[in-house]
Design an enzyme around this catalytic site. Structure first.
Site, PDB file in Angstrom:
ATOM      1  N   LYS A 195       3.015   6.520   3.549  1.00 34.59           N
ATOM      2  CA  LYS A 195       2.874   5.247   2.776  1.00 34.59           C
ATOM      3  C   LYS A 195       2.739   5.210   1.242  1.00 34.59           C
ATOM      4  O   LYS A 195       2.075   5.758   0.785  1.00 34.59           O
ATOM      5  CB  LYS A 195       1.451   4.593   3.431  1.00 34.59           C
ATOM      6  CG  LYS A 195       1.145   3.382   2.719  1.00 34.59           C
ATOM      7  CD  LYS A 195      -0.172   2.882   3.392  1.00 34.59           C
ATOM      8  CE  LYS A 195      -1.308   3.100   2.228  1.00 34.59           C
ATOM      9  NZ  LYS A 195      -1.402   2.222   1.123  1.00 34.59           N
TER      10      LYS A 195
ATOM     11  N   ASP B  55       4.196  -0.362   1.645  1.00 34.44           N
ATOM     12  CA  ASP B  55       3.030  -1.094   1.466  1.00 34.44           C
ATOM     13  C   ASP B  55       2.915  -1.976   0.210  1.00 34.44           C
ATOM     14  O   ASP B  55       2.243  -1.574  -0.618  1.00 34.44           O
ATOM     15  CB  ASP B  55       1.723  -0.277   1.713  1.00 34.44           C
ATOM     16  CG  ASP B  55       0.364  -0.874   1.910  1.00 34.44           C
ATOM     17  OD1 ASP B  55       0.549  -2.156   1.918  1.00 34.44           O
ATOM     18  OD2 ASP B  55      -0.408  -0.430   1.517  1.00 34.44           O
TER      19      ASP B  55
ATOM     20  N   LYS C 145       2.836  -5.410   0.461  1.00 31.28           N
ATOM     21  CA  LYS C 145       2.084  -6.831   0.505  1.00 31.28           C
ATOM     22  C   LYS C 145       2.644  -7.928  -0.257  1.00 31.28           C
ATOM     23  O   LYS C 145       2.049  -8.380  -1.065  1.00 31.28           O
ATOM     24  CB  LYS C 145       0.602  -6.515   0.163  1.00 31.28           C
ATOM     25  CG  LYS C 145      -0.047  -5.495   0.853  1.00 31.28           C
ATOM     26  CD  LYS C 145      -1.478  -5.344   0.416  1.00 31.28           C
ATOM     27  CE  LYS C 145      -2.358  -4.316   1.043  1.00 31.28           C
ATOM     28  NZ  LYS C 145      -2.300  -3.065   0.811  1.00 31.28           N
TER      29      LYS C 145
ATOM     30  N   ASP D   6       4.751 -14.729  -1.756  1.00 34.45           N
ATOM     31  CA  ASP D   6       5.142 -15.622  -2.687  1.00 34.45           C
ATOM     32  C   ASP D   6       5.815 -16.943  -2.048  1.00 34.45           C
ATOM     33  O   ASP D   6       5.489 -16.914  -0.794  1.00 34.45           O
ATOM     34  CB  ASP D   6       6.206 -14.883  -3.549  1.00 34.45           C
ATOM     35  CG  ASP D   6       6.293 -15.709  -4.833  1.00 34.45           C
ATOM     36  OD1 ASP D   6       6.186 -16.895  -5.238  1.00 34.45           O
ATOM     37  OD2 ASP D   6       6.351 -14.998  -5.958  1.00 34.45           O
TER      38      ASP D   6
ATOM     39  N   THR E 162      -9.839  -6.155   3.488  1.00 29.41           N
ATOM     40  CA  THR E 162     -11.023  -5.713   4.000  1.00 29.41           C
ATOM     41  C   THR E 162     -12.141  -5.741   3.007  1.00 29.41           C
ATOM     42  O   THR E 162     -13.377  -5.727   3.109  1.00 29.41           O
ATOM     43  CB  THR E 162     -11.127  -4.083   4.513  1.00 29.41           C
ATOM     44  OG1 THR E 162     -10.261  -3.542   3.414  1.00 29.41           O
ATOM     45  CG2 THR E 162     -10.580  -4.174   5.878  1.00 29.41           C
TER      46      THR E 162
ATOM     47  N   ARG F  76      -7.392  10.127   1.748  1.00 29.04           N
ATOM     48  CA  ARG F  76      -8.356  11.017   1.304  1.00 29.04           C
ATOM     49  C   ARG F  76      -8.553  12.176   2.409  1.00 29.04           C
ATOM     50  O   ARG F  76      -8.705  13.515   1.877  1.00 29.04           O
ATOM     51  CB  ARG F  76      -9.472  10.540   0.757  1.00 29.04           C
ATOM     52  CG  ARG F  76      -9.050   9.858  -0.614  1.00 29.04           C
ATOM     53  CD  ARG F  76     -10.230   9.096  -1.058  1.00 29.04           C
ATOM     54  NE  ARG F  76     -10.394   7.994  -0.433  1.00 29.04           N
ATOM     55  CZ  ARG F  76     -11.233   6.663  -0.504  1.00 29.04           C
ATOM     56  NH1 ARG F  76     -12.029   6.603  -1.447  1.00 29.04           N
ATOM     57  NH2 ARG F  76     -10.825   5.619   0.156  1.00 29.04           N
TER      58      ARG F  76
HETATM   59  O1  C5P Z   1      -8.436   7.305   1.564  1.00 30.62           O
HETATM   60  P1  C5P Z   1      -8.369   6.618   2.423  1.00 30.62           P
HETATM   61  O2  C5P Z   1      -8.016   7.056   3.978  1.00 30.62           O
HETATM   62  O3  C5P Z   1      -9.396   5.590   2.455  1.00 30.62           O
HETATM   63  O4  C5P Z   1      -6.881   5.680   2.446  1.00 30.62           O
HETATM   64  C1  C5P Z   1      -6.592   4.515   3.135  1.00 30.62           C
HETATM   65  C2  C5P Z   1      -5.552   3.891   2.529  1.00 30.62           C
HETATM   66  O5  C5P Z   1      -5.232   2.721   3.397  1.00 30.62           O
HETATM   67  C3  C5P Z   1      -5.550   3.439   1.119  1.00 30.62           C
HETATM   68  O6  C5P Z   1      -4.050   3.486   0.807  1.00 30.62           O
HETATM   69  C4  C5P Z   1      -5.991   1.848   1.118  1.00 30.62           C
HETATM   70  O7  C5P Z   1      -5.455   1.200  -0.045  1.00 30.62           O
HETATM   71  C5  C5P Z   1      -5.022   1.585   2.553  1.00 30.62           C
HETATM   72  N1  C5P Z   1      -5.720   0.242   2.808  1.00 30.62           N
HETATM   73  C6  C5P Z   1      -7.139   0.291   3.527  1.00 30.62           C
HETATM   74  N2  C5P Z   1      -7.953  -0.751   4.049  1.00 30.62           N
HETATM   75  C7  C5P Z   1      -7.136  -1.778   4.184  1.00 30.62           C
HETATM   76  C8  C5P Z   1      -5.817  -2.016   3.636  1.00 30.62           C
HETATM   77  C9  C5P Z   1      -5.073  -0.712   3.134  1.00 30.62           C
HETATM   78  O8  C5P Z   1      -7.916   1.456   3.287  1.00 30.62           O
HETATM   79  N3  C5P Z   1      -7.629  -2.956   4.533  1.00 30.62           N
END
Ligand code: C5P
Length: 228
Positions: free
Chosen positions: A31, A58, A60, A63, A119, A208
Site C-alpha cells: 500500500k 491509497d 483517497k 473533488d 475511522t 506496523r
Molecule cells: O500500522 P497499522 O497496521 O495500524 O497501519 C494501518 C494502515 O492502514 C495505515 O497506513 C493507515 O493509514 C491505514 N488505515 C487505517 N484505518 C483506516 C484507513 C486506513 O488504519 N480506516
C-alpha cells in the site's frame, strides 16, 4: 483472491527500498499512501510495478467529478491493482472516477474502492461538526451502497464490518490488523489476520505489525499463513 497488503508508511524511497530488500523474490502487495507518494511521485509507483510488486495506491481522491475523472486517468496509466476515492464525494464523483480509470488500457483492470467514513470520525464529530444525524453504521452502509451503485468494486472498512460488505457483493480492504500478542497502538477496532479471514475480509492491510517487527519477512509470512 484473498491477500495481505503491507502498508508502506515510510517517509521516502530509501527507507522503503531498505525495508523491501529481504522480500526479494516474494513480491508482496504494497500500500503506497499520501506520505511517500507526495514525496516521490508517480515514478516510485512505476519503479515498484516494474519490479513486480502489486500496488494499492491509497490516495483517497475527493473533488468535483470532472477533476477526479482526469486525475484517475493519470492513475489508470500507472496500472496499479487497487486505488480509492472518498464515498463522500457522491455517486457522480465515484462514477467519474471509474470512467477515468476505464479510459486507459491499464486502468480498466484497476479495482476502485471507496473510503466510507474515516475511522478517526466518531459519532459525536459526525453529529456536531458534520451535522449528519444518522447513526455512523447506517452512514457507512449507505455510502457502501452508493459505491456499489456507482460501479465500484468495494470499500475500505474495519474487518468487523466485512460481513455486511460481503453480503452486498463488494470486496473489503481492512486495516486495523494485529496479531494476538501485538500492542494495539492507536488502532481502536482491531482483528487478528485469522479473525479477519473468518469475517470474510478480501484483503487485510497490515502496517506496523510487519514494518516494525524484528523480522518483517517472518511477520508477513505469519499473516499470509493465518489469512490466506
Ligand atoms: O500500522 P497499522 O497496521 O495500524 O497501519 C494501518 C494502515 O492502514 C495505515 O497506513 C493507515 O493509514 C491505514 N488505515 C487505517 N484505518 C483506516 C484507513 C486506513 O488504519 N480506516
Amino acid at each position: 483472491m484473498r491477500d495481505v497488503i503491507i502498508a508502506c508508511d515510510f517517509k521516502n524511497k530509501e527507507d522503503l527500498f531498505n525495508f523491501l530488500k529481504p522480500f526479494k523474490g516474494m513480491n508482496p502487495y504494497l500500500k503506497i499512501g499520501m506520505e511517500i507518494f507526495y514525496k516521490e511521485g508517480p515514478e516510485l509507483v512505476r519503479e515498484l510495478k516494474k519490479e513486480g510488486f502489486k500496488i494499492f495506491l491509497d490516495l483517497k481522491l475527493h473533488d468535483i467529478p470532472n477533476t477526479v475523472e482526469k486525475a484517475m486517468r493519470n492513475i489508470g496509466e500507472l496500472g496499479v491493482e487497487i486505488t480509492n476515492v472518498h464515498a463522500e464525494g457522491g455517486i457522480k464523483m465515484m462514477e467519474a472516477a471509474r470512467r477515468g480509470l476505464d479510459s486507459t488500457e491499464l486502468g480498466k483492470n484497476t479495482k476502485l474502492i471507496a473510503v466510507t467514513i474515516l475511522t478517526s470520525i466518531s459519532q459525536e464529530v459526525l453529529e456536531n461538526e458534520l451535522l449528519i444525524k444518522e447513526p455512523l453504521n447506517e452512514v457507512v452502509r449507505k455510502y457502501a451502497n452508493n459505491a456499489k451503485e456507482a460501479g465500484l468494486q468495494g470499500v475500505v472498512c474495519s474487518a468487523l464490518e466485512a460481513p455486511i460488505i460481503k453480503e452486498m457483493g463488494l470486496i473489503s480492504v481492512t486495516p486495523g490488523i494485529r496479531f494476538q500478542d501485538d500492542s494495539v497502538n492507536d488502532q481502536k477496532r482491531v482483528a487478528t489476520p485469522a479473525f479477519a479471514k473468518e469475517l470474510g475480509s478480501t484483503y487485510i492491510v497490515v502496517g506496523r505489525s510487519i514494518t516494525q517487527a524484528e523480522d518483517p519477512v517472518k511477520a508477513y509470512n505469519r499473516c499470509v499463513k493465518e489469512f490466506c
